[in-house]
Design a protein around this motif. Structure first.
Motif, PDB file in Angstrom:
ATOM      1  N   UNK A   1      17.702  12.683 -32.277  1.00 33.28           N
ATOM      2  CA  UNK A   1      16.217  12.923 -31.775  1.00 33.28           C
ATOM      3  C   UNK A   1      15.672  14.363 -31.744  1.00 33.28           C
ATOM      4  N   UNK A   2      16.218  15.112 -32.673  1.00 31.25           N
ATOM      5  CA  UNK A   2      15.678  16.223 -32.576  1.00 31.25           C
ATOM      6  C   UNK A   2      15.077  16.757 -33.882  1.00 31.25           C
ATOM      7  N   UNK A   3      15.117  16.234 -34.990  1.00 30.18           N
ATOM      8  CA  UNK A   3      14.546  16.266 -36.045  1.00 30.18           C
ATOM      9  C   UNK A   3      14.184  17.588 -36.758  1.00 30.18           C
ATOM     10  N   UNK A   4      15.542  18.171 -36.999  1.00 23.57           N
ATOM     11  CA  UNK A   4      15.352  19.482 -37.431  1.00 23.57           C
ATOM     12  C   UNK A   4      14.935  19.694 -39.017  1.00 23.57           C
ATOM     13  N   UNK A   5      13.980  20.447 -39.237  1.00 19.66           N
ATOM     14  CA  UNK A   5      13.341  20.614 -40.515  1.00 19.66           C
ATOM     15  C   UNK A   5      14.117  21.613 -41.401  1.00 19.66           C
ATOM     16  N   UNK A   6      14.880  21.102 -42.372  1.00 21.01           N
ATOM     17  CA  UNK A   6      15.491  22.328 -43.270  1.00 21.01           C
ATOM     18  C   UNK A   6      16.029  21.837 -44.441  1.00 21.01           C
ATOM     19  N   UNK A   7      15.682  22.621 -45.357  1.00 17.89           N
ATOM     20  CA  UNK A   7      16.172  22.272 -46.764  1.00 17.89           C
ATOM     21  C   UNK A   7      17.334  22.959 -47.185  1.00 17.89           C
ATOM     22  N   UNK A   8      18.148  22.524 -48.347  1.00 15.16           N
ATOM     23  CA  UNK A   8      19.373  22.986 -48.659  1.00 15.16           C
ATOM     24  C   UNK A   8      19.128  24.501 -48.879  1.00 15.16           C
ATOM     25  N   UNK A   9      20.119  25.306 -48.706  1.00  9.01           N
ATOM     26  CA  UNK A   9      19.827  26.873 -48.658  1.00  9.01           C
ATOM     27  C   UNK A   9      19.347  27.455 -47.685  1.00  9.01           C
ATOM     28  N   UNK A  10      18.394  26.796 -46.720  1.00 12.03           N
ATOM     29  CA  UNK A  10      18.001  27.376 -45.436  1.00 12.03           C
ATOM     30  C   UNK A  10      19.070  28.111 -44.748  1.00 12.03           C
ATOM     31  N   UNK A  11      18.847  29.032 -44.296  1.00  8.64           N
ATOM     32  CA  UNK A  11      19.906  29.865 -43.193  1.00  8.64           C
ATOM     33  C   UNK A  11      19.188  29.231 -41.783  1.00  8.64           C
ATOM     34  N   UNK A  12      20.302  28.755 -41.087  1.00 12.53           N
ATOM     35  CA  UNK A  12      20.136  28.088 -39.592  1.00 12.53           C
ATOM     36  C   UNK A  12      20.784  29.083 -38.718  1.00 12.53           C
ATOM     37  N   UNK A  13      20.290  29.281 -37.447  1.00 12.66           N
ATOM     38  CA  UNK A  13      21.019  29.692 -36.252  1.00 12.66           C
ATOM     39  C   UNK A  13      21.185  28.646 -35.411  1.00 12.66           C
ATOM     40  N   UNK A  14      22.426  28.446 -35.068  1.00 12.77           N
ATOM     41  CA  UNK A  14      22.669  27.041 -34.007  1.00 12.77           C
ATOM     42  C   UNK A  14      23.311  27.614 -32.811  1.00 12.77           C
ATOM     43  N   UNK A  15      22.700  27.283 -31.511  1.00 15.20           N
ATOM     44  CA  UNK A  15      23.345  27.597 -30.312  1.00 15.20           C
ATOM     45  C   UNK A  15      24.011  26.388 -29.853  1.00 15.20           C
ATOM     46  N   UNK A  16      25.323  26.343 -29.622  1.00 14.13           N
ATOM     47  CA  UNK A  16      26.091  25.057 -29.187  1.00 14.13           C
ATOM     48  C   UNK A  16      26.235  25.419 -27.709  1.00 14.13           C
ATOM     49  N   UNK A  17      26.213  24.483 -26.826  1.00  9.83           N
ATOM     50  CA  UNK A  17      26.404  24.519 -25.650  1.00  9.83           C
ATOM     51  C   UNK A  17      27.425  23.589 -24.937  1.00  9.83           C
ATOM     52  N   UNK A  18      28.377  24.079 -24.080  1.00 11.03           N
ATOM     53  CA  UNK A  18      29.471  23.549 -23.617  1.00 11.03           C
ATOM     54  C   UNK A  18      29.484  23.612 -21.939  1.00 11.03           C
ATOM     55  N   UNK A  19      29.822  22.577 -21.194  1.00 15.94           N
ATOM     56  CA  UNK A  19      29.989  22.648 -19.775  1.00 15.94           C
ATOM     57  C   UNK A  19      31.317  22.776 -19.305  1.00 15.94           C
ATOM     58  N   UNK A  20      32.366  22.494 -20.455  1.00 12.23           N
ATOM     59  CA  UNK A  20      33.627  22.887 -19.852  1.00 12.23           C
ATOM     60  C   UNK A  20      34.093  23.701 -21.107  1.00 12.23           C
ATOM     61  N   UNK A  21      35.138  24.684 -21.003  1.00 10.32           N
ATOM     62  CA  UNK A  21      35.613  25.724 -21.902  1.00 10.32           C
ATOM     63  C   UNK A  21      36.081  24.921 -23.113  1.00 10.32           C
ATOM     64  N   UNK A  22      36.787  23.808 -23.051  1.00 10.98           N
ATOM     65  CA  UNK A  22      37.489  23.193 -24.004  1.00 10.98           C
ATOM     66  C   UNK A  22      37.124  22.091 -24.838  1.00 10.98           C
ATOM     67  N   UNK A  23      35.719  21.807 -24.364  1.00 13.02           N
ATOM     68  CA  UNK A  23      35.040  20.701 -25.035  1.00 13.02           C
ATOM     69  C   UNK A  23      34.129  21.144 -26.358  1.00 13.02           C
TER      70      UNK A  23
END
Length: 156
Positions: free
Chosen positions: A84-106
């Motif tokens: 349910x994020x519906x990211x709009x991107x085509x092949x070759x597009x550069x993306x920056x992705x922020x990953x969120x963790x609540x525990x350091x090892x997950x």
């Protein structure tokens, strides 16, 4: 892309959140939807003096699933799986992705995706709401988490 250590972990509402940033180019992308339908109720009785019938209630939800494969700068592939994020991107597009963790090892969950080719930003509002309900009492936590994710992605 590295995050400065002072931005990597932030405490919000009594919980520690760990952020990682990925930068990559879209190699492949696919979307599909899943529909869940369920129902309940119904029944009742009819007698000589009338009766009572309860209606059947039908409900459904539709989730949009998406998988994006990124080519990272070191040449390795990375698979983003989102709902349910519906990211709009085509092949070759550069993306920056922020990953969120609540525990350091997950494994990090996608919190924010910025399409650098279009300037569009897509945040995971469901993740923000879940984290706000689970870890904080303030209703502003979801907005604060989204803002923090943007600041981390921008390197501020």
């Amino acid at each position: 892309m590295g995050i400065p250590e002072h931005l990597r972990t932030k405490a919000i509402g009594g919980a520690s959140f760990h952020f990682d940033v990925l930068l990559g180019r879209v190699a492949a992308e696919k979307k599909w939807s899943e529909t869940r339908v369920w129902g309940g109720g119904g029944g009742g009785h009819v007698g000589r003096r009338g009766g009572n019938l309860a209606p059947v209630q039908i409900r459904s939800t539709i989730d949009l699933n998406q998988e994006i494969w990124l080519d990272l700068p070191d040449g390795s592939p990375y698979c983003l799986q989102m709902t349910n994020m519906n990211v709009q991107a085509l092949e070759g597009h550069p993306l920056t992705v922020v990953l969120v963790r609540t525990r350091s090892k997950e494994q990090g969950r996608v919190g924010l995706v910025c399409n650098l080719a279009t300037g569009a930003q897509f945040d995971n509002s469901a993740l923000c709401l879940h984290l706000a309900k689970t870890y904080a009492s303030s209703p502003l936590t979801a907005a604060a988490l989204s803002l923090l994710a943007v600041l981390v992605a921008g390197g501020i």
